[in-house]
Design a protein around this motif. Structure first.
Motif, PDB file in Angstrom:
ATOM      1  N   SER A  21      47.678  27.708  35.241  1.00 52.72           N
ATOM      2  CA  SER A  21      47.120  28.676  34.100  1.00 52.72           C
ATOM      3  C   SER A  21      45.559  28.898  34.484  1.00 52.72           C
ATOM      4  O   SER A  21      44.926  29.534  34.102  1.00 52.72           O
ATOM      5  CB  SER A  21      47.313  28.182  32.810  1.00 52.72           C
ATOM      6  OG  SER A  21      48.320  29.015  32.207  1.00 52.72           O
ATOM      7  N   TRP A  53      30.226  43.372  43.388  1.00 56.98           N
ATOM      8  CA  TRP A  53      31.550  43.632  44.170  1.00 56.98           C
ATOM      9  C   TRP A  53      32.072  42.293  44.524  1.00 56.98           C
ATOM     10  O   TRP A  53      33.218  41.746  44.469  1.00 56.98           O
ATOM     11  CB  TRP A  53      31.754  44.764  44.795  1.00 56.98           C
ATOM     12  CG  TRP A  53      32.265  45.832  44.125  1.00 56.98           C
ATOM     13  CD1 TRP A  53      31.242  46.672  43.636  1.00 56.98           C
ATOM     14  CD2 TRP A  53      33.560  46.400  43.863  1.00 56.98           C
ATOM     15  NE1 TRP A  53      32.049  47.690  42.980  1.00 56.98           N
ATOM     16  CE2 TRP A  53      33.556  47.656  43.276  1.00 56.98           C
ATOM     17  CE3 TRP A  53      34.801  46.084  44.272  1.00 56.98           C
ATOM     18  CZ2 TRP A  53      34.260  48.478  42.859  1.00 56.98           C
ATOM     19  CZ3 TRP A  53      35.823  46.863  44.178  1.00 56.98           C
ATOM     20  CH2 TRP A  53      35.648  48.116  43.127  1.00 56.98           C
ATOM     21  N   CYS A  56      33.049  39.502  41.843  1.00 52.07           N
ATOM     22  CA  CYS A  56      33.990  39.835  41.246  1.00 52.07           C
ATOM     23  C   CYS A  56      35.238  39.562  42.020  1.00 52.07           C
ATOM     24  O   CYS A  56      36.414  39.065  41.741  1.00 52.07           O
ATOM     25  CB  CYS A  56      33.993  41.220  40.920  1.00 52.07           C
ATOM     26  SG  CYS A  56      33.163  41.307  39.229  1.00 52.07           S
ATOM     27  N   VAL A  97      47.606  39.092  36.767  1.00 53.14           N
ATOM     28  CA  VAL A  97      46.172  38.545  36.443  1.00 53.14           C
ATOM     29  C   VAL A  97      45.548  39.223  35.070  1.00 53.14           C
ATOM     30  O   VAL A  97      45.126  38.672  34.287  1.00 53.14           O
ATOM     31  CB  VAL A  97      45.050  38.992  37.651  1.00 53.14           C
ATOM     32  CG1 VAL A  97      43.698  38.554  37.190  1.00 53.14           C
ATOM     33  CG2 VAL A  97      45.434  37.819  38.671  1.00 53.14           C
ATOM     34  N   LEU A  98      45.840  40.706  35.027  1.00 52.37           N
ATOM     35  CA  LEU A  98      45.486  41.517  33.914  1.00 52.37           C
ATOM     36  C   LEU A  98      46.117  40.931  32.569  1.00 52.37           C
ATOM     37  O   LEU A  98      45.489  40.809  31.452  1.00 52.37           O
ATOM     38  CB  LEU A  98      45.671  42.850  34.027  1.00 52.37           C
ATOM     39  CG  LEU A  98      44.677  43.509  35.171  1.00 52.37           C
ATOM     40  CD1 LEU A  98      45.205  44.884  35.629  1.00 52.37           C
ATOM     41  CD2 LEU A  98      43.382  43.582  34.609  1.00 52.37           C
ATOM     42  N   TYR A 113      35.923  36.446  29.257  1.00 48.28           N
ATOM     43  CA  TYR A 113      35.540  35.118  30.459  1.00 48.28           C
ATOM     44  C   TYR A 113      35.156  35.653  31.750  1.00 48.28           C
ATOM     45  O   TYR A 113      36.181  36.141  32.143  1.00 48.28           O
ATOM     46  CB  TYR A 113      36.364  34.027  30.189  1.00 48.28           C
ATOM     47  CG  TYR A 113      36.023  32.827  30.521  1.00 48.28           C
ATOM     48  CD1 TYR A 113      36.598  32.359  31.785  1.00 48.28           C
ATOM     49  CD2 TYR A 113      34.836  32.067  30.420  1.00 48.28           C
ATOM     50  CE1 TYR A 113      36.031  31.305  32.574  1.00 48.28           C
ATOM     51  CE2 TYR A 113      34.186  30.912  31.135  1.00 48.28           C
ATOM     52  CZ  TYR A 113      34.907  30.389  31.965  1.00 48.28           C
ATOM     53  OH  TYR A 113      34.515  29.438  32.675  1.00 48.28           O
ATOM     54  N   PHE A 124      29.034  44.323  33.797  1.00 47.80           N
ATOM     55  CA  PHE A 124      29.620  44.736  35.098  1.00 47.80           C
ATOM     56  C   PHE A 124      28.764  46.055  35.291  1.00 47.80           C
ATOM     57  O   PHE A 124      29.632  46.753  36.223  1.00 47.80           O
ATOM     58  CB  PHE A 124      31.083  44.964  34.859  1.00 47.80           C
ATOM     59  CG  PHE A 124      31.916  43.735  34.477  1.00 47.80           C
ATOM     60  CD1 PHE A 124      32.033  43.654  32.921  1.00 47.80           C
ATOM     61  CD2 PHE A 124      32.075  42.730  35.301  1.00 47.80           C
ATOM     62  CE1 PHE A 124      32.524  42.144  32.522  1.00 47.80           C
ATOM     63  CE2 PHE A 124      32.559  41.389  34.984  1.00 47.80           C
ATOM     64  CZ  PHE A 124      32.999  41.208  33.641  1.00 47.80           C
ATOM     65  N   VAL A 136      40.232  48.273  31.628  1.00 47.13           N
ATOM     66  CA  VAL A 136      40.544  47.080  31.515  1.00 47.13           C
ATOM     67  C   VAL A 136      40.354  46.190  29.933  1.00 47.13           C
ATOM     68  O   VAL A 136      41.136  45.635  29.454  1.00 47.13           O
ATOM     69  CB  VAL A 136      39.843  46.060  32.641  1.00 47.13           C
ATOM     70  CG1 VAL A 136      40.218  44.669  32.399  1.00 47.13           C
ATOM     71  CG2 VAL A 136      40.269  46.852  33.950  1.00 47.13           C
TER      72      VAL A 136
HETATM   73  C1  LIG Z   1      43.626  35.138  34.887  1.00 48.55           C
HETATM   74  C2  LIG Z   1      43.613  33.770  34.706  1.00 48.55           C
HETATM   75  S1  LIG Z   1      42.517  33.138  33.364  1.00 48.55           S
HETATM   76  O1  LIG Z   1      42.707  31.701  33.251  1.00 48.55           O
HETATM   77  O2  LIG Z   1      42.890  33.766  32.178  1.00 48.55           O
HETATM   78  C3  LIG Z   1      41.098  33.297  33.875  1.00 48.55           C
HETATM   79  C4  LIG Z   1      40.563  32.729  34.911  1.00 48.55           C
HETATM   80  C5  LIG Z   1      39.256  33.142  35.203  1.00 48.55           C
HETATM   81  C6  LIG Z   1      38.488  34.106  34.418  1.00 48.55           C
HETATM   82  C7  LIG Z   1      37.013  34.204  35.026  1.00 48.55           C
HETATM   83  C8  LIG Z   1      37.187  35.705  35.845  1.00 48.55           C
HETATM   84  O3  LIG Z   1      37.513  35.784  36.957  1.00 48.55           O
HETATM   85  N1  LIG Z   1      36.723  36.842  35.344  1.00 48.55           N
HETATM   86  C9  LIG Z   1      36.802  38.001  35.508  1.00 48.55           C
HETATM   87  N2  LIG Z   1      36.653  39.160  34.641  1.00 48.55           N
HETATM   88  C10 LIG Z   1      36.747  40.262  35.666  1.00 48.55           C
HETATM   89  C11 LIG Z   1      36.637  41.505  34.671  1.00 48.55           C
HETATM   90  C12 LIG Z   1      35.870  42.672  35.396  1.00 48.55           C
HETATM   91  C13 LIG Z   1      35.537  43.649  34.396  1.00 48.55           C
HETATM   92  C14 LIG Z   1      36.298  43.748  33.270  1.00 48.55           C
HETATM   93  C15 LIG Z   1      36.995  42.813  32.817  1.00 48.55           C
HETATM   94  C16 LIG Z   1      37.566  41.747  33.489  1.00 48.55           C
HETATM   95  C17 LIG Z   1      37.013  40.176  36.894  1.00 48.55           C
HETATM   96  C18 LIG Z   1      37.074  41.268  37.889  1.00 48.55           C
HETATM   97  O4  LIG Z   1      36.707  41.045  38.860  1.00 48.55           O
HETATM   98  C19 LIG Z   1      38.034  42.524  37.396  1.00 48.55           C
HETATM   99  C20 LIG Z   1      39.048  42.122  36.692  1.00 48.55           C
HETATM  100  C21 LIG Z   1      39.896  43.054  36.352  1.00 48.55           C
HETATM  101  C22 LIG Z   1      39.732  44.500  36.838  1.00 48.55           C
HETATM  102  C23 LIG Z   1      38.620  44.667  37.774  1.00 48.55           C
HETATM  103  C24 LIG Z   1      37.601  43.800  37.927  1.00 48.55           C
HETATM  104  C25 LIG Z   1      36.470  44.055  38.670  1.00 48.55           C
HETATM  105  C26 LIG Z   1      36.757  44.758  40.134  1.00 48.55           C
HETATM  106  C27 LIG Z   1      35.460  45.182  40.643  1.00 48.55           C
HETATM  107  C28 LIG Z   1      37.549  43.692  41.049  1.00 48.55           C
HETATM  108  S2  LIG Z   1      37.049  38.512  37.352  1.00 48.55           S
HETATM  109  C29 LIG Z   1      38.992  34.697  33.336  1.00 48.55           C
HETATM  110  C30 LIG Z   1      40.274  34.397  32.970  1.00 48.55           C
END
Ligand SMILES: CCS(=O)(=O)c1ccc(CC(=O)Nc2nc(-c3ccccc3)c(C(=O)c3ccccc3CC(C)C)s2)cc1
Length: 244
Positions: A21, A53, A56, A97-98, A113, A124, A136
């Protein structure tokens, strides 16, 4: 499969989910009011597009690694053809992941988070993909509204991954059989929880997941046109392998 087999399958899927997790819902629930200060948000705003980028992409590929581990521990996944394992992960890991990340949303203040604290959409801004980001966030709100238990979320994640309709599967029948058992297990759980209505609402979420993932890939193509070197040199290999 017998009821005992389905119960055992559920236990195995939930255990695989918990073991992989990365962050547990309870652990981060305590942090949910730790939001970025104005100064910290300003630092994210002063990052260039490619710096943001890169940050992320690093975080996302970290989350994806745990999903790969989750898949490997799913009963039957390792028995699939190697190429089919890759195909399922290439097309499904971002979706999982989403789904997982929706647990890391605080829907009271619309923060997720990210990088150690809870971030609103404004954090962002430098990514220049406000439409993807708000989509998202909307998805996470919608999934949180269904109030899935950790067990339901675990089995839903397995269903998102073990999808026999993915293109270019070599042994589609084998994936179908594996998926069938997981569907039966999910129905069994939802019946016990008296939440059969969830199935239909989760199907709608799967449709949204697909559009989010293609929006992510489209944005990544846009970004790579602008910053080919950044992707080539600085992006994690797993992120490139799965999404580029
Ligand atoms: C997923 C396993 S978990 O243990 O729940 C966990 C584990 C670790 C974390 C910390 C974490 O990495 N959070 C991130 N948040 C976002 C994000 C960003 C924009 C809106 C919403 C969330 C990340 C992204 O890079 C992202 C995610 C979805 C679509 C798009 C993007 C950005 C594009 C440019 C790659 S990374 C969070 C949760």
């Amino acid at each position: 499969p017998s009821l005992l087999h389905l119960e055992e399958l559920c236990v195995n899927i939930v255990r695989s989910h918990r073991e992989t997790s990365q962050h547990h819902t309870e652990e981060l629930h305590a942090l949910r009011w730790k939001i970025f200060t104005r100064e910290e948000v300003h630092i994210y705003h002063s990052k260039t597009v490619d710096e943001m980028w890169q940050l992320c992409a690093d975080r996302l590929s970290e989350a994806v690694q745990y999903v790969v581990e989750f898949a490997k521990r799913l009963p039957g996944f390792r028995q699939l053809r190697q190429n089919d394992q890759i195909t399922l992960l290439k097309s499904g890991s971002m979706e999982v992941v989403l789904v997982r990340m929706s647990r890391m949303f605080n829907t009271d203040n619309s923060t997720v988070y990210f990088d150690g604290k809870f971030a609103g959409t404004e954090v962002f801004k430098s990514l220049l993909c406000a439409d993807l980001i708000s989509a998202v966030f909307d998805f996470a709100h919608g999934l949180c509204a269904l109030q899935l238990s950790e067990q339901q979320l675990a089995i839903f994640s397995a269903l998102v991954l073990i999808n026999a309709d993915r293109p270019c599967l070599e042994e589609r029948g084998q994936v179908q059989r594996m998926r069938k058992d997981i569907e039966l297990a999910f129905n069994h759980i939802l019946f016990k929880d008296r939440q059969e209505s969830l199935l239909q609402r989760l199907d709608e979420k799967v449709t949204v997941l697909k559009s989010l993932c293609s929006a992510h890939m489209e944005k990544l193509r846009w970004f790579r046109q602008l910053y080919p070197l950044t992707v080539h040199t600085h992006f994690p290999p797993l992120y490139k392998e799965l999404f580029a």
